[in-house]
Design a protein around this motif. Sequence first.
Motif, mmCIF file in Angstrom:
data_model
loop_
_atom_site.group_PDB
_atom_site.id
_atom_site.type_symbol
_atom_site.label_atom_id
_atom_site.label_comp_id
_atom_site.label_asym_id
_atom_site.label_seq_id
_atom_site.Cartn_x
_atom_site.Cartn_y
_atom_site.Cartn_z
ATOM 1 N N ILE A 237 0.761 -1.216 0.082
ATOM 2 C CA ILE A 237 0.091 -0.065 0.040
ATOM 3 C C ILE A 237 0.825 1.230 -0.071
ATOM 4 C CG2 ILE A 237 -1.513 1.062 1.363
ATOM 5 C CD1 ILE A 237 -2.753 -1.263 2.328
ATOM 6 N N GLY A 238 1.943 1.101 0.771
ATOM 7 C CA GLY A 238 2.951 2.288 0.858
ATOM 8 C C GLY A 238 3.562 2.761 -0.615
ATOM 9 N N VAL A 239 3.916 1.739 -1.311
ATOM 10 C CA VAL A 239 4.427 1.815 -2.525
ATOM 11 C C VAL A 239 3.536 2.493 -3.510
ATOM 12 C CG1 VAL A 239 5.426 0.413 -4.579
ATOM 13 C CG2 VAL A 239 6.393 0.250 -2.375
ATOM 14 N N ALA B 154 10.538 14.876 5.492
ATOM 15 C CA ALA B 154 9.885 15.629 4.496
ATOM 16 C C ALA B 154 10.140 14.678 3.056
ATOM 17 C CB ALA B 154 10.846 16.928 3.805
ATOM 18 N N SER B 155 10.339 13.556 3.150
ATOM 19 C CA SER B 155 10.425 12.601 2.215
ATOM 20 C C SER B 155 9.306 11.553 2.014
ATOM 21 C CB SER B 155 11.904 11.613 2.215
ATOM 22 O OG SER B 155 12.019 10.498 1.374
ATOM 23 N N LEU B 156 8.719 11.421 0.948
ATOM 24 C CA LEU B 156 7.520 10.257 0.850
ATOM 25 C C LEU B 156 8.006 8.950 0.834
ATOM 26 C CD1 LEU B 156 5.288 12.055 -2.024
ATOM 27 C CD2 LEU B 156 5.177 12.347 0.596
ATOM 28 N N PHE B 157 9.397 8.797 0.211
ATOM 29 C CA PHE B 157 10.052 7.439 0.208
ATOM 30 C C PHE B 157 10.055 6.997 1.868
ATOM 31 C CE2 PHE B 157 11.372 7.677 -3.874
ATOM 32 C CZ PHE B 157 11.444 6.704 -4.457
ATOM 33 N N TYR B 158 10.433 7.894 2.745
ATOM 34 C CA TYR B 158 10.455 7.544 4.292
ATOM 35 C C TYR B 158 9.130 6.852 4.686
ATOM 36 C CZ TYR B 158 10.860 7.966 9.236
ATOM 37 O OH TYR B 158 10.658 7.605 10.502
ATOM 38 N N TYR B 159 8.207 7.732 4.559
ATOM 39 C CA TYR B 159 6.702 7.142 4.883
ATOM 40 C C TYR B 159 6.094 6.017 4.062
ATOM 41 C CZ TYR B 159 6.681 11.717 6.917
ATOM 42 O OH TYR B 159 7.066 12.868 7.809
ATOM 43 N N SER C 262 -0.347 6.710 10.485
ATOM 44 C CA SER C 262 0.117 8.182 10.160
ATOM 45 C C SER C 262 1.014 8.296 9.070
ATOM 46 C CB SER C 262 0.975 8.961 11.511
ATOM 47 O OG SER C 262 2.096 7.757 11.507
ATOM 48 N N SER C 263 1.756 7.317 8.691
ATOM 49 C CA SER C 263 2.431 7.436 7.275
ATOM 50 C C SER C 263 1.443 7.274 6.185
ATOM 51 C CB SER C 263 3.487 6.315 7.160
ATOM 52 O OG SER C 263 4.550 6.626 8.341
ATOM 53 N N ALA C 264 0.381 6.477 6.264
ATOM 54 C CA ALA C 264 -0.338 6.065 5.327
ATOM 55 C C ALA C 264 -1.231 7.390 5.011
ATOM 56 C CB ALA C 264 -1.399 4.952 5.328
ATOM 57 N N VAL C 265 -1.544 8.048 6.200
ATOM 58 C CA VAL C 265 -2.526 9.213 6.181
ATOM 59 C C VAL C 265 -1.960 10.370 5.473
ATOM 60 C CG1 VAL C 265 -3.433 11.081 7.588
ATOM 61 C CG2 VAL C 265 -3.775 8.679 8.089
ATOM 62 N N ILE C 266 -0.375 10.457 5.711
ATOM 63 C CA ILE C 266 0.384 11.575 5.156
ATOM 64 C C ILE C 266 0.523 11.358 3.722
ATOM 65 C CG2 ILE C 266 2.882 12.443 5.122
ATOM 66 C CD1 ILE C 266 3.157 11.777 8.005
ATOM 67 N N LEU C 267 0.895 9.903 3.332
ATOM 68 C CA LEU C 267 0.859 9.810 1.691
ATOM 69 C C LEU C 267 -0.485 9.944 1.007
ATOM 70 C CD1 LEU C 267 2.986 6.573 2.174
ATOM 71 C CD2 LEU C 267 3.673 8.532 1.143
ATOM 72 N N LEU C 268 -1.474 9.710 1.759
ATOM 73 C CA LEU C 268 -2.733 9.933 1.208
ATOM 74 C C LEU C 268 -3.027 11.526 1.039
ATOM 75 C CD1 LEU C 268 -5.361 8.727 0.022
ATOM 76 C CD2 LEU C 268 -6.145 8.462 2.328
ATOM 77 N N VAL C 269 -2.920 12.195 2.134
ATOM 78 C CA VAL C 269 -3.223 13.703 2.474
ATOM 79 C C VAL C 269 -2.532 14.372 1.063
ATOM 80 C CG1 VAL C 269 -3.092 15.704 3.564
ATOM 81 C CG2 VAL C 269 -3.941 13.456 4.713
ATOM 82 N N VAL C 270 -1.011 14.099 1.076
ATOM 83 C CA VAL C 270 -0.379 14.458 -0.183
ATOM 84 C C VAL C 270 -0.846 14.307 -1.336
ATOM 85 C CG1 VAL C 270 2.164 14.552 -1.269
ATOM 86 C CG2 VAL C 270 2.000 14.623 1.233
#
Length: 262
Positions: free
Chosen positions: A161-163, A217-222, A236-244
Amino acid sequence: MFTELARLDLRLRRRSMIGYAVGMAVYTFVVVALYPTFKDDAGLNEFTQGNSTMAALFGASGDLTSSAGWLNANLYANFVPLLVLLAAVGYGAACLAGQDEDGTLGVIATLPLTRRRIVAQKFGALCLTGMPVAVLTAVFVALGRGFELTVDLGHLTGITIGVLLLGIGFGALAMLIGALTGSRGLALGISSAVAAASYLISSLAPVVDWIRPARYASLFYYAVGDGQLENGLRLSSAVILLVVALALFTATVLAFDRLDVH
């Protein structure tokens, strides 16, 4: 005409999507099948310890003889995100700016669809472009239990999902730049450069102290750089990726309303 544009775009790109997925599946099988040969090789860990910065550039860090370490170094820290980004960023740059340059976007704009609906359908197609690569890779990794690879299926699902969210985020960035400039080249170049910088920050953060704070600040990190295979994808990482991704989509809708379509 609720999904026709998305279906048409996906049909036009099906060969590249299938090619990426099949190629990644073959490579994943090789990586999985080779694991029993290398899982007891202490020299792998000595390499990363003695050349930590160079190893980190290629996504190799930590215990490479563990299942998660092996998969990170050979798949999820580098090649899987790369192919997902090739599919997503390539489509993001082409779906608005590319079609504007070749004159087809003007025809699409004459259809009985609002510009917002056009962008929404293309964003929907973007969300699917990287799915064959990510899902087929996960399937072959899951089959790795027959080759002594022990990966938690929940964690595997999380990093998949992260990828996918990573690809959607950078693909949406390419769409936004294309809608702002009308230039496929600029959309492709700028979004690829930002993705490369994001990768370097995430990869080098564990071994370079002054880069470490920038990892947030790196999407790769999340998506892949925070031990997702070992610990799972954080909510929290999934939410950040989705919000961006959604923020970039919203900005694209606004920018496309102002684009002078040829």
